[in-house]
Design an enzyme around this catalytic site. Sequence first.
Site, PDB file in Angstrom:
ATOM      1  N   ASP A  58       0.846  -1.202   0.000  1.00  0.00           N
ATOM      2  CA  ASP A  58       0.000   0.000   0.000  1.00  0.00           C
ATOM      3  C   ASP A  58       0.883   1.254   0.000  1.00  0.00           C
ATOM      4  OD1 ASP A  58       0.892  -0.071   2.592  1.00  0.00           O
ATOM      5  OD2 ASP A  58      -1.070   0.159   3.527  1.00  0.00           O
ATOM      6  N   SER A  59       2.205   1.055   0.005  1.00  0.00           N
ATOM      7  CA  SER A  59       3.133   2.164  -0.232  1.00  0.00           C
ATOM      8  C   SER A  59       2.878   2.782  -1.608  1.00  0.00           C
ATOM      9  CB  SER A  59       4.589   1.692  -0.126  1.00  0.00           C
ATOM     10  OG  SER A  59       4.797   0.565  -0.953  1.00  0.00           O
ATOM     11  N   ASP A  97      -1.183  -6.433  -0.380  1.00  0.00           N
ATOM     12  CA  ASP A  97      -1.292  -5.757   0.925  1.00  0.00           C
ATOM     13  C   ASP A  97      -2.751  -5.379   1.183  1.00  0.00           C
ATOM     14  OD1 ASP A  97       0.057  -4.798   3.115  1.00  0.00           O
ATOM     15  OD2 ASP A  97       1.005  -3.119   2.077  1.00  0.00           O
ATOM     16  N   LYS A 126      -1.000  -9.555   3.065  1.00  0.00           N
ATOM     17  CA  LYS A 126      -0.269  -8.991   4.208  1.00  0.00           C
ATOM     18  C   LYS A 126      -1.208  -8.069   4.969  1.00  0.00           C
ATOM     19  CE  LYS A 126       3.079  -5.716   3.796  1.00  0.00           C
ATOM     20  NZ  LYS A 126       2.569  -4.641   4.658  1.00  0.00           N
ATOM     21  N   GLU A 128      -1.286  -5.475   8.692  1.00  0.00           N
ATOM     22  CA  GLU A 128      -0.490  -4.842   9.745  1.00  0.00           C
ATOM     23  C   GLU A 128      -1.141  -5.076  11.107  1.00  0.00           C
ATOM     24  OE1 GLU A 128       0.241  -0.720   8.867  1.00  0.00           O
ATOM     25  OE2 GLU A 128       0.990  -1.160   6.851  1.00  0.00           O
ATOM     26  N   GLU A 195       9.373  -4.089  10.317  1.00  0.00           N
ATOM     27  CA  GLU A 195       9.794  -2.796   9.782  1.00  0.00           C
ATOM     28  C   GLU A 195      10.339  -1.898  10.890  1.00  0.00           C
ATOM     29  OE1 GLU A 195       6.967  -0.959   7.175  1.00  0.00           O
ATOM     30  OE2 GLU A 195       8.115   0.896   7.010  1.00  0.00           O
TER      31      GLU A 195
END
Length: 282
Positions: A58-59, A97, A126, A128, A195
């Site tokens: 999602d960057s 993501d 993925k 978070e 991270e």
Amino acid sequence: MSVHATETAAAGTRTRLNLVRLREMAARDEPITMLTCYEATLARLVDAAGVDVVLVGDSLGNVVQGRSSTLPVDLGHMAYHTECVARGLASSWLIGDLPFGSYEASPQQALESAITLMRAGAQMVKLEGGGPMVETVRFLVDRGIPVCAHLGLTPQRVHALGGFRVQGRDAAGAEALVADARAMAEAGAAMLVLELVPSAVARQVRAAAPGLITIGIGAGPDTHGQVLVLHDMLGWTSGRRPRFVHDFSRDGEHARSVPEAVAAYVAEVKARRFPDPVQHGY
Ligand code: KIV
């Protein structure tokens, strides 16, 4: 031979990676390479350069959409870019993501969002977060969806964390990270992105959760693999470069092409020359 033909030939020498092979690589301590990617042409180059895992992160909110955080990225954006990348890959494992707001409400919401990304071509999703996400991870894994957890600096929580800062620096923070990683492994997550954590904490996490394939970004050299944002490692991102990023588009005075830069990243990670514990670590 054209550049395209050369790359296709290189890609043709690899067979498609799967989770069993990734686990075998981790077990024999072969460094795993991961890069983000958001579109088909670069995906083809990244795949041909031998990158093991591609993450449609999602960057893309930052590097494709020009936003200052990943929070506005939605599931439609992620599905679109996952489809584009999937068309460019021949061999790399593909992770999609789950964006902010697409999985936190309930395991059922996460399942529906994960199905959207898997249908777009992702082989793993993925998400978070630690403790509160454990039940969701178990729910997805029980339904046949491979999960990559993401701990440490979790950019979707940037406001709650007070900015982009190193996580787990004190004993309580490090303990919480280790506990979360263990819980994720027990819930069935196969992979963990760590991270922006001190290298020593990344080592503790890896030792405490042996079932997880650990992939670091700003987490030192001792995780099973490394990931960088493609635009960062190609030197395309403006502004202050985080300490853990290396610009692979240059070799001293010599400018590298994109395939050369990605191949250099793969070679440096595989040879354990990147990341350097002092230059890139915390
Ligand atoms: O979105 C992303 O690109 C990521 C990586 C930085 C791991 O989550």
